[in-house]
Design an enzyme around this catalytic site. Structure first.
Site, PDB file in Angstrom:
ATOM      1  N   LYS A 187      -7.975   7.552   9.776  1.00 27.45           N
ATOM      2  CA  LYS A 187      -9.183   7.072   9.520  1.00 27.45           C
ATOM      3  C   LYS A 187      -9.908   6.912  11.185  1.00 27.45           C
ATOM      4  O   LYS A 187     -10.003   5.687  11.334  1.00 27.45           O
ATOM      5  CB  LYS A 187      -9.489   6.015   9.173  1.00 27.45           C
ATOM      6  CG  LYS A 187     -10.715   6.148   7.507  1.00 27.45           C
ATOM      7  CD  LYS A 187     -11.405   4.640   6.847  1.00 27.45           C
ATOM      8  CE  LYS A 187     -10.532   4.122   6.146  1.00 27.45           C
ATOM      9  NZ  LYS A 187     -11.585   3.474   4.895  1.00 27.45           N
TER      10      LYS A 187
ATOM     11  N   GLY B 175       0.286  -1.519   0.113  1.00 19.53           N
ATOM     12  CA  GLY B 175      -0.090   0.053  -0.106  1.00 19.53           C
ATOM     13  C   GLY B 175       1.215   1.216   0.007  1.00 19.53           C
ATOM     14  O   GLY B 175       0.120   2.475  -0.547  1.00 19.53           O
TER      15      GLY B 175
ATOM     16  N   ASP C 262      -6.489   2.615   9.791  1.00 19.36           N
ATOM     17  CA  ASP C 262      -7.992   2.561  10.043  1.00 19.36           C
ATOM     18  C   ASP C 262      -8.047   1.727  11.235  1.00 19.36           C
ATOM     19  O   ASP C 262      -8.201   2.463  12.712  1.00 19.36           O
ATOM     20  CB  ASP C 262      -8.099   1.264   8.771  1.00 19.36           C
ATOM     21  CG  ASP C 262      -9.029   0.876   8.851  1.00 19.36           C
ATOM     22  OD1 ASP C 262     -10.438   2.068   8.936  1.00 19.36           O
ATOM     23  OD2 ASP C 262      -9.466  -0.089   9.092  1.00 19.36           O
TER      24      ASP C 262
HETATM   25  P1  IMP Z   1      -6.120  -1.273  10.710  1.00 21.12           P
HETATM   26  O1  IMP Z   1      -4.894  -2.414  10.865  1.00 21.12           O
HETATM   27  O2  IMP Z   1      -6.947  -1.464  10.662  1.00 21.12           O
HETATM   28  O3  IMP Z   1      -5.351  -0.070  10.710  1.00 21.12           O
HETATM   29  O4  IMP Z   1      -5.724  -1.140   8.623  1.00 21.12           O
HETATM   30  C1  IMP Z   1      -4.937  -0.620   8.115  1.00 21.12           C
HETATM   31  C2  IMP Z   1      -4.756  -1.433   6.294  1.00 21.12           C
HETATM   32  O5  IMP Z   1      -5.908  -1.774   5.957  1.00 21.12           O
HETATM   33  C3  IMP Z   1      -3.852  -0.468   5.250  1.00 21.12           C
HETATM   34  O6  IMP Z   1      -2.665  -1.374   5.390  1.00 21.12           O
HETATM   35  C4  IMP Z   1      -4.903  -1.063   4.344  1.00 21.12           C
HETATM   36  O7  IMP Z   1      -3.883  -1.592   3.434  1.00 21.12           O
HETATM   37  C5  IMP Z   1      -6.235  -0.952   4.748  1.00 21.12           C
HETATM   38  N1  IMP Z   1      -7.192  -0.429   4.358  1.00 21.12           N
HETATM   39  C6  IMP Z   1      -8.146   0.511   5.677  1.00 21.12           C
HETATM   40  N2  IMP Z   1      -9.046   0.975   4.849  1.00 21.12           N
HETATM   41  C7  IMP Z   1      -8.595   1.076   3.902  1.00 21.12           C
HETATM   42  C8  IMP Z   1      -9.117   1.790   2.558  1.00 21.12           C
HETATM   43  O8  IMP Z   1     -10.581   2.778   2.782  1.00 21.12           O
HETATM   44  N3  IMP Z   1      -8.883   1.607   1.946  1.00 21.12           N
HETATM   45  C9  IMP Z   1      -7.644   0.566   0.887  1.00 21.12           C
HETATM   46  N4  IMP Z   1      -7.428  -0.021   2.127  1.00 21.12           N
HETATM   47  C10 IMP Z   1      -7.482   0.641   3.273  1.00 21.12           C
END
Ligand code: IMP
Ligand code: MG
Length: 181
Positions: free
Chosen positions: A132, A44, A104
């Site tokens: 986010k 990403g 996220d």
């Molecule tokens: P977390 O562990 O939930 O914070 O997730 C982070 C990962 O989820 C990021 O590195 C992305 O690969 C994926 N992700 C979270 N939200 C989005 C989004 O809105 N678009 C695309 N990928 C996302």
């Protein structure tokens, strides 16, 4: 432009260019005289990473790691996370700045913080293009944030939906996505 294919832009290339430049300036000031290692989290962060690097006016080094998420809806934390491909440099010698695409739930960042602290870097900070906060499940914040966005699924500039749309030159939302997370 066809919205169904290319999505609706929410952060333009111009806005991104300006913000990345400002982040680069800030990081250059904060790490002056330090042995900076910039670590990109694949896949990403690749687009953000490659624009951020030349915006930092320091003789830094780069490395990459890849995170694997094994989704499991039965688990409270949504599944396990592991490093599927680690950095090759010894972190002990560096002030480490990890570059992410988006924070996220925060589980990935929390996991990386622990996994990388175990490698004993001189210091450890996180830089994310997008944040986010409304979706956060664990209390954690990045040290450098490009843009705070509302609770919506976005693609482009490295971010994917089912491994596509990473090549969009801007951040966009897609219509009719119900199974994004
Ligand atoms: P977390 O562990 O939930 O914070 O997730 C982070 C990962 O989820 C990021 O590195 C992305 O690969 C994926 N992700 C979270 N939200 C989005 C989004 O809105 N678009 C695309 N990928 C996302
Ligand atoms: Mg992804």
């Amino acid at each position: 432009m066809n919205d169904r294919i290319f999505g609706k832009p929410v952060i333009t290339q111009e806005a991104m260019r300006k913000r990345v430049k400002a982040l680069g300036l800030q990081i250059s000031q904060d790490y002056r005289g330090k042995n900076l290692l910039l670590i990109g989290v694949l896949k990403g962060a690749f687009a953000f990473f490659s624009d951020l690097c030349p915006a930092i006016s320091l003789p830094l080094q780069v490395d990459f790691l890849k995170v694997a998420r094994h989704r499991d809806k039965r688990r409270k934390d949504g599944g396990s996370i592991s490093i599927s491909s680690n950095v090759s440099l010894d972190l002990k010698n560096y002030e480490v700045l990890v570059v992410e695409d988006i924070v996220d739930s925060g589980y990935t960042l929390a996991f990386l913080r622990e996994a990388m602290m175990a490698q004993d870097p001189k210091s450890l900070r996180f830089c994310t293009l997008l944040d986010k906060p409304e979706r956060r499940k664990v209390e954690i914040t990045a040290d450098y944030v490009g843009f705070v966005i509302p609770n919506q699924f976005v693609v482009g500039y490295g971010l994917d939906y089912k491994d596509r749309y990473r090549n969009l030159p801007y951040i966009a939302t897609l219509d009719n996505i119900t199974d994004a997370y």
